[in-house]
Design a protein around this motif. Structure first.
Motif, PDB file in Angstrom:
ATOM      1  N   GLY A 262      -3.802   4.238   4.644  1.00 32.78           N
ATOM      2  CA  GLY A 262      -2.694   5.175   4.583  1.00 32.78           C
ATOM      3  C   GLY A 262      -1.726   5.216   5.873  1.00 32.78           C
ATOM      4  N   SER A 263      -1.787   3.791   6.494  1.00 34.11           N
ATOM      5  CA  SER A 263      -0.671   3.579   7.748  1.00 34.11           C
ATOM      6  C   SER A 263       0.352   3.176   7.451  1.00 34.11           C
ATOM      7  CB  SER A 263      -1.553   2.868   8.903  1.00 34.11           C
ATOM      8  OG  SER A 263      -1.583   1.585   8.125  1.00 34.11           O
ATOM      9  N   ALA A 264       1.231   3.145   8.349  1.00 37.77           N
ATOM     10  CA  ALA A 264       2.704   2.564   7.976  1.00 37.77           C
ATOM     11  C   ALA A 264       2.637   0.868   7.834  1.00 37.77           C
ATOM     12  CB  ALA A 264       3.785   2.860   9.139  1.00 37.77           C
ATOM     13  N   ILE A 265       1.485   0.290   8.417  1.00 40.70           N
ATOM     14  CA  ILE A 265       1.080  -1.000   8.205  1.00 40.70           C
ATOM     15  C   ILE A 265       0.733  -1.145   6.932  1.00 40.70           C
ATOM     16  CG2 ILE A 265      -0.406  -3.078   8.874  1.00 40.70           C
ATOM     17  CD1 ILE A 265      -0.413  -1.412  11.799  1.00 40.70           C
ATOM     18  N   GLU A 266      -0.136  -0.505   6.421  1.00 39.57           N
ATOM     19  CA  GLU A 266      -0.693  -0.674   5.120  1.00 39.57           C
ATOM     20  C   GLU A 266       0.547  -0.722   4.055  1.00 39.57           C
ATOM     21  OE1 GLU A 266      -3.975   0.560   1.683  1.00 39.57           O
ATOM     22  OE2 GLU A 266      -3.170   2.248   3.174  1.00 39.57           O
ATOM     23  N   ASP A 267       1.535   0.221   4.184  1.00 42.99           N
ATOM     24  CA  ASP A 267       2.651   0.424   3.224  1.00 42.99           C
ATOM     25  C   ASP A 267       3.475  -0.773   3.334  1.00 42.99           C
ATOM     26  OD1 ASP A 267       1.670   3.139   2.624  1.00 42.99           O
ATOM     27  OD2 ASP A 267       3.021   4.028   4.059  1.00 42.99           O
ATOM     28  N   ALA A 268       3.765  -1.254   4.623  1.00 42.24           N
ATOM     29  CA  ALA A 268       4.450  -2.495   4.845  1.00 42.24           C
ATOM     30  C   ALA A 268       3.871  -3.671   4.086  1.00 42.24           C
ATOM     31  CB  ALA A 268       4.871  -2.661   6.313  1.00 42.24           C
ATOM     32  N   LEU A 269       2.474  -3.868   4.247  1.00 37.91           N
ATOM     33  CA  LEU A 269       1.890  -4.916   3.718  1.00 37.91           C
ATOM     34  C   LEU A 269       1.933  -4.939   2.039  1.00 37.91           C
ATOM     35  CD1 LEU A 269      -1.041  -5.206   6.194  1.00 37.91           C
ATOM     36  CD2 LEU A 269       0.773  -6.675   5.926  1.00 37.91           C
ATOM     37  N   LEU A 270       1.665  -3.713   1.721  1.00 34.35           N
ATOM     38  CA  LEU A 270       1.741  -3.597   0.349  1.00 34.35           C
ATOM     39  C   LEU A 270       3.239  -3.817  -0.339  1.00 34.35           C
ATOM     40  CD1 LEU A 270      -0.159  -0.170  -0.267  1.00 34.35           C
ATOM     41  CD2 LEU A 270      -0.908  -2.435  -1.086  1.00 34.35           C
ATOM     42  N   HIS A 271       4.337  -3.460   0.463  1.00 35.59           N
ATOM     43  CA  HIS A 271       5.590  -3.656  -0.078  1.00 35.59           C
ATOM     44  C   HIS A 271       5.847  -5.437   0.043  1.00 35.59           C
ATOM     45  CE1 HIS A 271       9.881  -3.920   0.064  1.00 35.59           C
ATOM     46  NE2 HIS A 271      10.192  -4.775   1.085  1.00 35.59           N
ATOM     47  N   HIS A 272       5.316  -5.781   0.864  1.00 32.74           N
ATOM     48  CA  HIS A 272       5.337  -7.413   0.733  1.00 32.74           C
ATOM     49  C   HIS A 272       4.348  -8.045   0.066  1.00 32.74           C
ATOM     50  CE1 HIS A 272       7.964  -8.666   4.292  1.00 32.74           C
ATOM     51  NE2 HIS A 272       7.833  -7.507   4.819  1.00 32.74           N
ATOM     52  N   ARG A 273       3.378  -7.288  -0.576  1.00 27.88           N
ATOM     53  CA  ARG A 273       2.328  -7.841  -1.438  1.00 27.88           C
ATOM     54  C   ARG A 273       1.357  -8.762  -0.696  1.00 27.88           C
ATOM     55  NH1 ARG A 273       5.490  -8.227  -7.244  1.00 27.88           N
ATOM     56  NH2 ARG A 273       5.769  -6.285  -7.316  1.00 27.88           N
ATOM     57  N   ALA A 274       1.098  -8.626   0.522  1.00 22.68           N
ATOM     58  CA  ALA A 274       0.355  -9.457   1.441  1.00 22.68           C
ATOM     59  C   ALA A 274      -1.226  -9.314   1.320  1.00 22.68           C
ATOM     60  CB  ALA A 274       1.019  -9.229   2.861  1.00 22.68           C
ATOM     61  N   SER A 275      -1.898 -10.172   1.578  1.00 22.78           N
ATOM     62  CA  SER A 275      -3.143 -10.291   1.431  1.00 22.78           C
ATOM     63  C   SER A 275      -3.473  -9.874   2.709  1.00 22.78           C
ATOM     64  CB  SER A 275      -4.093 -11.351   1.357  1.00 22.78           C
ATOM     65  OG  SER A 275      -3.701 -11.861  -0.207  1.00 22.78           O
ATOM     66  N   VAL A 276      -4.712  -9.268   2.825  1.00 29.06           N
ATOM     67  CA  VAL A 276      -5.119  -8.485   4.218  1.00 29.06           C
ATOM     68  C   VAL A 276      -6.598  -8.917   4.589  1.00 29.06           C
ATOM     69  CG1 VAL A 276      -5.874  -6.294   5.509  1.00 29.06           C
ATOM     70  CG2 VAL A 276      -3.870  -6.331   3.887  1.00 29.06           C
ATOM     71  N   VAL A 277      -6.591  -9.562   6.019  1.00 31.45           N
ATOM     72  CA  VAL A 277      -7.782 -10.023   6.536  1.00 31.45           C
ATOM     73  C   VAL A 277      -8.064  -9.152   7.779  1.00 31.45           C
ATOM     74  CG1 VAL A 277      -9.284 -11.814   7.410  1.00 31.45           C
ATOM     75  CG2 VAL A 277      -7.340 -12.067   5.688  1.00 31.45           C
ATOM     76  N   LEU A 278      -9.092  -8.189   7.789  1.00 28.91           N
ATOM     77  CA  LEU A 278      -9.353  -7.351   8.907  1.00 28.91           C
ATOM     78  C   LEU A 278     -10.463  -8.338   9.725  1.00 28.91           C
ATOM     79  CD1 LEU A 278      -9.787  -4.145   7.073  1.00 28.91           C
ATOM     80  CD2 LEU A 278      -7.757  -5.013   8.264  1.00 28.91           C
ATOM     81  N   THR A 279     -10.261  -8.163  11.102  1.00 24.44           N
ATOM     82  CA  THR A 279     -11.141  -8.777  11.964  1.00 24.44           C
ATOM     83  C   THR A 279     -11.979  -7.770  12.929  1.00 24.44           C
ATOM     84  OG1 THR A 279      -9.591  -9.073  13.790  1.00 24.44           O
ATOM     85  CG2 THR A 279      -9.785 -10.862  12.150  1.00 24.44           C
TER      86      THR A 279
END
Length: 99
Positions: A45-62
């Motif tokens: 629900g963060s602005a980062i998630e929104d931006a990543l969704l916009h880019h259609r980027a895969s996410v890797v959490l560490t």
């Protein structure tokens, strides 16, 4: 330049805070994957998630291994610290980003 950049056609961008990340993402025309030192609850629900969704980027959490299943439910990957460069490459292979 990192070994990862030398071994594949990619650009590694390091930032230290959320504002720098959002600013950097504005100047990146194509973002394929983001390795983030945050957990599921911080990203959801963060602005980062929104931006990543916009880019259609895969996410890797560490961070936040205890919420591994929640990350997987969202289609996110997770690397447990400490991880090696080979583990990063293996994750990129699994994501079909590295050939």
């Amino acid at each position: 330049m990192s070994i990862l950049e030398l071994s594949c056609e990619c650009r590694v961008v390091h930032v230290s805070d959320v504002d720098s990340l959002l600013e950097a993402m504005l100047s990146i025309p194509r973002l394929t994957a983001a390795f983030l030192e945050i957990g599921v609850t911080e990203l959801s629900g963060s602005a980062i998630e929104d931006a990543l969704l916009h880019h259609r980027a895969s996410v890797v959490l560490t961070r936040g291994e205890s919420l591994w299943s929640e990350a997987q439910e969202r289609g996110w990957y997770m690397l447990v610290r400490p991880f090696t460069e080979q583990m990063v490459k293996d994750t990129l292979h699994e994501m079909h980003i590295l050939g």
